[in-house]
Design a protein around this motif. Structure first.
Motif, PDB file in Angstrom:
ATOM      1  N   SER A 280       0.896  -1.173   0.131  1.00 44.63           N
ATOM      2  CA  SER A 280      -0.082   0.025   0.121  1.00 44.63           C
ATOM      3  C   SER A 280       0.692   1.295   0.020  1.00 44.63           C
ATOM      4  O   SER A 280       0.306   2.596  -0.270  1.00 44.63           O
ATOM      5  CB  SER A 280      -1.091   0.151   1.203  1.00 44.63           C
ATOM      6  OG  SER A 280      -0.232   0.121   2.317  1.00 44.63           O
ATOM      7  N   VAL A 320      -8.353  -6.947  -1.564  1.00 45.53           N
ATOM      8  CA  VAL A 320      -9.196  -6.280  -2.633  1.00 45.53           C
ATOM      9  C   VAL A 320     -10.578  -6.118  -2.309  1.00 45.53           C
ATOM     10  O   VAL A 320     -11.138  -7.322  -1.843  1.00 45.53           O
ATOM     11  CB  VAL A 320      -9.102  -6.746  -3.801  1.00 45.53           C
ATOM     12  CG1 VAL A 320      -9.907  -6.157  -4.901  1.00 45.53           C
ATOM     13  CG2 VAL A 320      -7.593  -6.968  -4.443  1.00 45.53           C
ATOM     14  N   PRO A 321     -11.174  -5.273  -1.997  1.00 45.30           N
ATOM     15  CA  PRO A 321     -12.497  -4.939  -1.308  1.00 45.30           C
ATOM     16  C   PRO A 321     -13.661  -5.625  -2.418  1.00 45.30           C
ATOM     17  O   PRO A 321     -13.262  -5.676  -3.734  1.00 45.30           O
ATOM     18  CB  PRO A 321     -12.881  -3.522  -1.461  1.00 45.30           C
ATOM     19  CG  PRO A 321     -11.549  -2.815  -1.316  1.00 45.30           C
ATOM     20  CD  PRO A 321     -10.588  -3.747  -2.136  1.00 45.30           C
ATOM     21  N   GLY A 323     -16.146  -6.893  -4.878  1.00 47.07           N
ATOM     22  CA  GLY A 323     -16.825  -5.992  -5.890  1.00 47.07           C
ATOM     23  C   GLY A 323     -15.672  -5.222  -6.740  1.00 47.07           C
ATOM     24  O   GLY A 323     -15.867  -4.657  -8.043  1.00 47.07           O
ATOM     25  N   GLN A 324     -14.641  -4.922  -6.226  1.00 51.99           N
ATOM     26  CA  GLN A 324     -13.429  -4.436  -7.145  1.00 51.99           C
ATOM     27  C   GLN A 324     -12.595  -5.155  -7.753  1.00 51.99           C
ATOM     28  O   GLN A 324     -12.509  -6.514  -7.418  1.00 51.99           O
ATOM     29  CB  GLN A 324     -12.607  -3.581  -6.129  1.00 51.99           C
ATOM     30  CG  GLN A 324     -13.337  -2.225  -5.400  1.00 51.99           C
ATOM     31  CD  GLN A 324     -12.672  -1.455  -5.018  1.00 51.99           C
ATOM     32  OE1 GLN A 324     -11.403  -1.442  -4.890  1.00 51.99           O
ATOM     33  NE2 GLN A 324     -13.206  -0.705  -3.847  1.00 51.99           N
ATOM     34  N   THR A 325     -11.930  -4.858  -8.805  1.00 52.32           N
ATOM     35  CA  THR A 325     -10.988  -5.717  -9.589  1.00 52.32           C
ATOM     36  C   THR A 325      -9.744  -5.568  -8.945  1.00 52.32           C
ATOM     37  O   THR A 325      -9.545  -4.364  -8.877  1.00 52.32           O
ATOM     38  CB  THR A 325     -11.085  -5.046 -11.151  1.00 52.32           C
ATOM     39  OG1 THR A 325     -12.414  -5.325 -11.665  1.00 52.32           O
ATOM     40  CG2 THR A 325     -10.038  -6.210 -11.942  1.00 52.32           C
ATOM     41  N   PRO A 326      -8.929  -6.825  -8.844  1.00 55.55           N
ATOM     42  CA  PRO A 326      -7.434  -6.634  -8.455  1.00 55.55           C
ATOM     43  C   PRO A 326      -6.753  -5.624  -9.276  1.00 55.55           C
ATOM     44  O   PRO A 326      -7.200  -5.674 -10.581  1.00 55.55           O
ATOM     45  CB  PRO A 326      -6.974  -8.028  -8.394  1.00 55.55           C
ATOM     46  CG  PRO A 326      -8.156  -8.830  -8.253  1.00 55.55           C
ATOM     47  CD  PRO A 326      -9.429  -8.133  -9.266  1.00 55.55           C
ATOM     48  N   PRO A 327      -5.517  -5.055  -8.988  1.00 58.31           N
ATOM     49  CA  PRO A 327      -4.758  -4.333  -9.817  1.00 58.31           C
ATOM     50  C   PRO A 327      -4.151  -4.928 -10.867  1.00 58.31           C
ATOM     51  O   PRO A 327      -3.692  -6.195 -10.897  1.00 58.31           O
ATOM     52  CB  PRO A 327      -3.786  -3.697  -8.904  1.00 58.31           C
ATOM     53  CG  PRO A 327      -3.868  -4.706  -7.913  1.00 58.31           C
ATOM     54  CD  PRO A 327      -5.028  -5.119  -7.654  1.00 58.31           C
TER      55      PRO A 327
END
Length: 573
Positions: A280, A320-321, A323-327
């Protein structure tokens, strides 16, 4: 005693006790029979949830009253339980006094309690002075079990190194360890090298402004400490300073890059442990670099490196929250993980990779899980089914257990025999009696490998003071074995005394995944019963086992088989 041990195992399985059970245990806390007393205090010490951490809580009072029990294993168990409850409070002076206990296992638990969340800064300052006192006698302690409290203390006090009293003591320990290192060799030299490295790494946390990029840590211990072990200490120390000012993130990234660029897999594995905790705070360019490094490491050959990369990737994906896409920087690593999880044939590594796929909810990994579920290896198949289940797919287990490939050993060679196994280390001999009736496949494996000279020259790769010493891995990483797996033969309550001090067992990474790695318990471990395979007991050399440190060598292993006397007839009930 058996009932109390069962209650203790409930605690380890995170099942809380009710009031009646706690009251029954407290009523027997001072039982005149040692085994009963140990068992009930073990249950109170291991209770899940630690209700009532107040010093006047009845359970805490019962435990505290046995800190002066005449049995050292009971004292160690009680102190460990109070430390877990963070219930030192007004009894902290008793803990400080217990640093003078004559049994190193007790002192190790005191050190753990004082460095835990229940300890105070003042008590840790006192402990730091004691560490320096022990270091002053390092040339004498280095070949005794009393060395372990010093090393454990240095490991645990590191996060508090910025306290002036602790930093001053650590500086003194570094000097004393360097002096002992210059005048010692063999086992005492290995002990001095480890003290020097742990103290050096801890001291780095006290001076972030004077951090030298890790040069001091990577040079510590001389030839007595492997670079991979130094790298692990450097990684931990660097991460411990990642909140120190604006340049902290850059410093962590620099250390990680240096470790990941090493030619040694063990050093790279240490660098991989830094990726997820530091992610992070990394710059975008560093994230791209480390994402590519994860992909390359997952495709590597050393299981230690592959596993470290998979663990790091799994931690990043789980963060990763929903509903979000991993980086996108993790795409290549994720693809590599899914591909290897289905293709990996090493049972232990395959199970670890499939576990990450399931925990990280990688839907693209479902075909890999299904493929693994049909593998001939019992370990791979079980992991594949668990992975598929984590992804919402059900794959029925075979109605009859898969036999797998039998290990290349002859069980008939050991059945009906008395087996005396002698392993000479560079600190002395361990003499063990192995019981073929208890675990025929695993005893036969140890006998076969011993006759091949498999164990000669291997090192001790794991030591947990007051718990176990572990060896039998040709790679010294915890991932090595003989090239085949052996069925688990877990012990039961009817199989002798169980995992008491001096029990000999087989290390594994899950059911039916054991091989050549074995351990000796240096303290009671009742929670291992019913899960791990016990092959016998130590009959000579407990003092030797208690002195062993990581890096000590198995000089030679020999085995002697003699026909067992016929069993005596028992009377009918």
């Amino acid at each position: 005693a058996s009932a109390a041990l069962a209650l203790g195992r409930l605690g380890r399985r995170r099942i809380p006790l009710d009031d009646a059970a706690r009251a029954a245990l407290r009523a027997r806390a001072a039982d005149p029979e040692r085994d009963v007393r140990y068992a009930v205090l073990y249950a109170l010490a291991r209770e899940h949830g630690f209700p009532g951490r107040r010093v006047d809580d009845p359970d805490v009072v019962a435990l505290t009253s046995r800190m002066v029990d005449p049995d050292p294993e009971i004292r160690a168990t009680v102190i460990a339980g109070l430390g877990r409850r963070q219930a030192l409070g007004d009894a902290e002076l008793l803990f400080v006094a217990a640093l003078d206990d004559r049994d190193p296992r007790v002192v190790v638990e005191v050190v753990r309690a004082l460095c835990g969340d229940g300890g105070s800064d003042d008590a840790r300052d006192v402990l730091a002075q004691r560490l320096l006192l022990w270091a002053n006698a390092l040339t004498q302690l280095g070949d005794t079990a009393a060395f372990h409290p010093l090393l454990e203390g240095l490991r645990l006090i590191a996060p508090f190194a910025r306290r002036p009293a602790i930093a001053t003591a650590l500086d003194g320990v570094v000097r004393e360890a360097a002096r002992a290192l210059a005048s010692s060799d063999g086992p005492a030299g290995r002990a001095a090298g480890r003290v020097h490295c742990h103290a050096t790494a801890a001291l780095e946390r006290a001076r972030p402004s004077g951090f030298d990029g890790g040069a001091r840590v990577m040079a510590c211990g001389g030839s007595q400490v492997a670079r991979a072990e130094r790298a692990a200490l450097l990684a931990e120390a660097s991460l411990g300073m990642r909140d120190d000012g604006a340049d902290a993130a850059a410093r962590v990234a620099d250390v990680a890059r240096a470790l990941l660029g090493s030619a040694e897999a063990g050093v790279r594995a240490a660098g991989l442990t830094m990726v997820a905790p530091a992610w992070s705070s990394l710059a975008d360019a560093d994230r791209g670099l480390f994402g590519e490094t994860l992909a390359q490491a997952i495709a590597a050959t050393a299981p230690l490196e592959v596993s470290a990369a998979a663990d790091a990737l799994g931690a990043l994906l789980r963060a990763v929250p929903p509903g979000q896409t991993p980086p996108a920087t993790l795409d290549r690593a994720t693809h590599a993980l899914v591909g290897r999880a289905g293709a990996e044939e090493d049972p232990e590594l395959a199970a670890a990779l499939q576990g990450v796929v399931g925990e990280a909810q990688l839907r693209a990994g479902a075909p890999a899980c299904r493929t693994a579920a049909g593998a001939p290896s019992v370990v791979r198949a079980r992991a594949g089914r668990a992975c598929a289940a984590a992804l919402g797919q059900t794959i029925e287990a075979p109605t009859t257990a898969a036999a797998g490939t039998p290990p290349p050993v002859d069980v008939d060679d050991v059945l009906g025999m008395q087996v005396r196994w002698t392993v000479v280390t560079d600190r002395g001999a361990l003499v063990m009696e192995l019981d073929p009736a208890l675990a025929p496949w695993n005893v036969a494996t140890l006998v076969t490998l011993t006759r091949r000279g498999f164990f000669d020259g291997l090192t001790v790769h794991r030591v947990v003071p007051g718990f176990v010493i572990q060896t039998g891995d040709p790679t010294a990483t915890g991932w090595g074995g003989p090239g085949f797996t052996v069925p688990s033969e877990p012990s039961t309550l009817r199989d002798g005394a169980g995992f008491v001090t001096g029990a000999v067992g087989i290390a594994d990474a899950g059911k039916d995944s054991g091989g050549s790695q074995w351990f000796v318990t240096t303290g009671p471990a009742p929670h291992l019963g019913g899960t791990y395979t016990q092959v016998g007991r130590l009959v000579e050399g407990l003092d030797v086992a208690s002195r062993l440190v990581v890096g000590d060598t198995l000089v030679r292993a020999t085995v002697e088989l003699t026909p067992a006397p016929p069993a005596s007839a028992s009377a009918s009930p």
